[in-house]
Design a protein around this motif. Structure first.
Motif, PDB file in Angstrom:
ATOM      1  N   TYR A   1      -4.824  13.454   3.099  1.00 33.96           N
ATOM      2  CA  TYR A   1      -5.757  12.535   4.112  1.00 33.96           C
ATOM      3  C   TYR A   1      -5.425  11.281   3.814  1.00 33.96           C
ATOM      4  O   TYR A   1      -5.993  10.635   5.206  1.00 33.96           O
ATOM      5  N   ILE A   2      -5.322  10.276   3.127  1.00 35.89           N
ATOM      6  CA  ILE A   2      -5.042   9.606   3.063  1.00 35.89           C
ATOM      7  C   ILE A   2      -3.607   8.274   3.404  1.00 35.89           C
ATOM      8  O   ILE A   2      -4.450   7.531   3.601  1.00 35.89           O
ATOM      9  N   GLN A   3      -2.855   9.040   3.718  1.00 40.86           N
ATOM     10  CA  GLN A   3      -1.912   9.170   4.513  1.00 40.86           C
ATOM     11  C   GLN A   3      -2.153   8.906   6.028  1.00 40.86           C
ATOM     12  O   GLN A   3      -1.450   7.975   7.215  1.00 40.86           O
TER      13      GLN A   3
ATOM     14  N   PRO B   1       0.195   4.898   0.257  1.00 40.63           N
ATOM     15  CA  PRO B   1      -0.672   6.513   0.038  1.00 40.63           C
ATOM     16  C   PRO B   1      -0.295   7.914  -0.071  1.00 40.63           C
ATOM     17  O   PRO B   1       1.053   7.572   0.586  1.00 40.63           O
TER      18      PRO B   1
ATOM     19  N   ASN C   1       1.083  -1.237  -0.328  1.00 42.52           N
ATOM     20  CA  ASN C   1      -0.046   0.311  -0.063  1.00 42.52           C
ATOM     21  C   ASN C   1       1.089   1.577   0.295  1.00 42.52           C
ATOM     22  O   ASN C   1       1.898   1.737   0.763  1.00 42.52           O
TER      23      ASN C   1
ATOM     24  N   GLU D   1      -2.008  10.525  -0.731  1.00 39.17           N
ATOM     25  CA  GLU D   1      -2.498  11.895  -0.495  1.00 39.17           C
ATOM     26  C   GLU D   1      -2.423  12.528   1.263  1.00 39.17           C
ATOM     27  O   GLU D   1      -2.256  10.850   1.612  1.00 39.17           O
TER      28      GLU D   1
ATOM     29  N   LEU E   1      -4.998   8.446   7.065  1.00 40.54           N
ATOM     30  CA  LEU E   1      -5.983   7.169   7.278  1.00 40.54           C
ATOM     31  C   LEU E   1      -5.855   6.109   7.662  1.00 40.54           C
ATOM     32  O   LEU E   1      -5.917   5.173   7.513  1.00 40.54           O
ATOM     33  N   SER E   2      -5.164   5.963   5.823  1.00 39.11           N
ATOM     34  CA  SER E   2      -4.386   4.452   6.059  1.00 39.11           C
ATOM     35  C   SER E   2      -2.974   3.956   7.190  1.00 39.11           C
ATOM     36  O   SER E   2      -3.069   3.218   8.169  1.00 39.11           O
TER      37      SER E   2
END
Length: 283
Positions: free
Chosen positions: A167-169, A163, A161, A165, A171-172
């Motif tokens: 936010y995605i980092q 991530p 995976n 962006e 969230l991950s």
């Protein structure tokens, strides 16, 4: 272990010992030229501080410290002459440019190898092989190298995976736990996005493998394992990140190869079999 890495990882230093350690890491070649009093003056510490640091390194004196530093440095004439920040001149021919870059690449690979701890590489390999999920966190141009690593791993059936962006980092990282392993690529720890992600990863007890420079990095305290890139370049004042890119690619290729080697025959079969399946689909 490379003495510069050992100095970099020393814990429980006094303020003056930390000042001396930082000076040596930033000026290893100058350190070789100094007598103890000269080194103390240059680093703004006392001579006694030098000997306390030497004792903490487990060495017997200034002479042994210099021997260890010298063995850790690139020693060829070409490497001493090349300017890693400005390796090309306006007057250079295309062939001279190629020659200069070739010297940088060779020196970079030598330094990356010199910075490597064989036992740490074994531990990192075991950690990744046993991980249920591998996440790679990077910023800016380093994302391209992370994506290439993901591609390499996918070719042997391991999903990684990456991530991208902010936010995605985060969230991950929030979804991560002790069954994940996080590879964090950060030369100096300056990315706010990575700082946030690493803090969350640490709170979730996710093992962190930090790929970083020999310079100070605030993220280092959160890392279970560290791999050091070549660190000769100035972070800001340079033509391009020629050395850093080469070093990072070498490290990620090494990690991939360690994992590949763990199940060598299986991975060879998996890769060739899948390529055959894809080629059979061609009309």
């Amino acid at each position: 272990m490379n003495i510069l890495i050992k100095i970099r990882e020393l814990a429980n230093l006094t303020n003056s010992e930390k000042e001396l350690a930082d000076y040596i890491l930033a000026n290893p070649r100058k350190t070789l030229q100094f007598k103890p009093k000269e080194l103390a003056t240059a680093a703004f510490v006392s001579t006694a501080t030098i000997y306390r640091l030497i004792n903490k390194l487990g060495l017997n004196g200034v002479g042994e410290l210099k021997i260890e530093i010298a063995s850790s440095l690139r020693e060829t004439t070409e490497e001493k002459e090349i300017n890693y920040d400005y390796p090309i001149l306006e007057s250079d021919t295309p062939y001279q440019i190629m020659t200069n870059l070739n010297q940088i690449y060779k020196g970079t690979l030598d330094e990356t190898l010199s910075n490597a701890d064989p036992e740490e590489l074994v531990r990192i390999g075991e950690k990744l092989i046993n991980a249920k999920i591998i996440d790679v966190y990077a910023a800016s141009a380093n994302l391209f190298f992370a994506q290439n690593f993901r591609f390499q791993m996918q070719e042997i059936g391991i999903l990684v995976n990456v991530p991208e962006e902010d936010y995605i980092q985060r969230l991950s990282a929030a979804n991560s736990d002790k069954n994940h392993v996080a590879i964090v690529i950060s030369y100096g720890g300056r990315s706010e996005t990575l700082q946030k992600a690493v803090k969350i990863l640490s709170e979730n007890n996710t093992p962190i493998i930090l790929i970083t420079s020999m310079q100070e990095n605030a993220l280092a305290e959160f890392a279970a394992h560290k791999i050091y890139m070549a660190s000769a370049e100035n972070h800001y004042n340079k033509v391009s990140s020629f050395s850093t890119r080469q070093s990072l690619l070498s490290i990620l290729d090494t990690i991939y190869s360690i994992i590949f080697n763990y199940n060598y025959d299986k991975n060879i079969h998996y890769k060739t079999n899948n390529y055959q399946k894809m080629n059979n689909d061609l009309i």
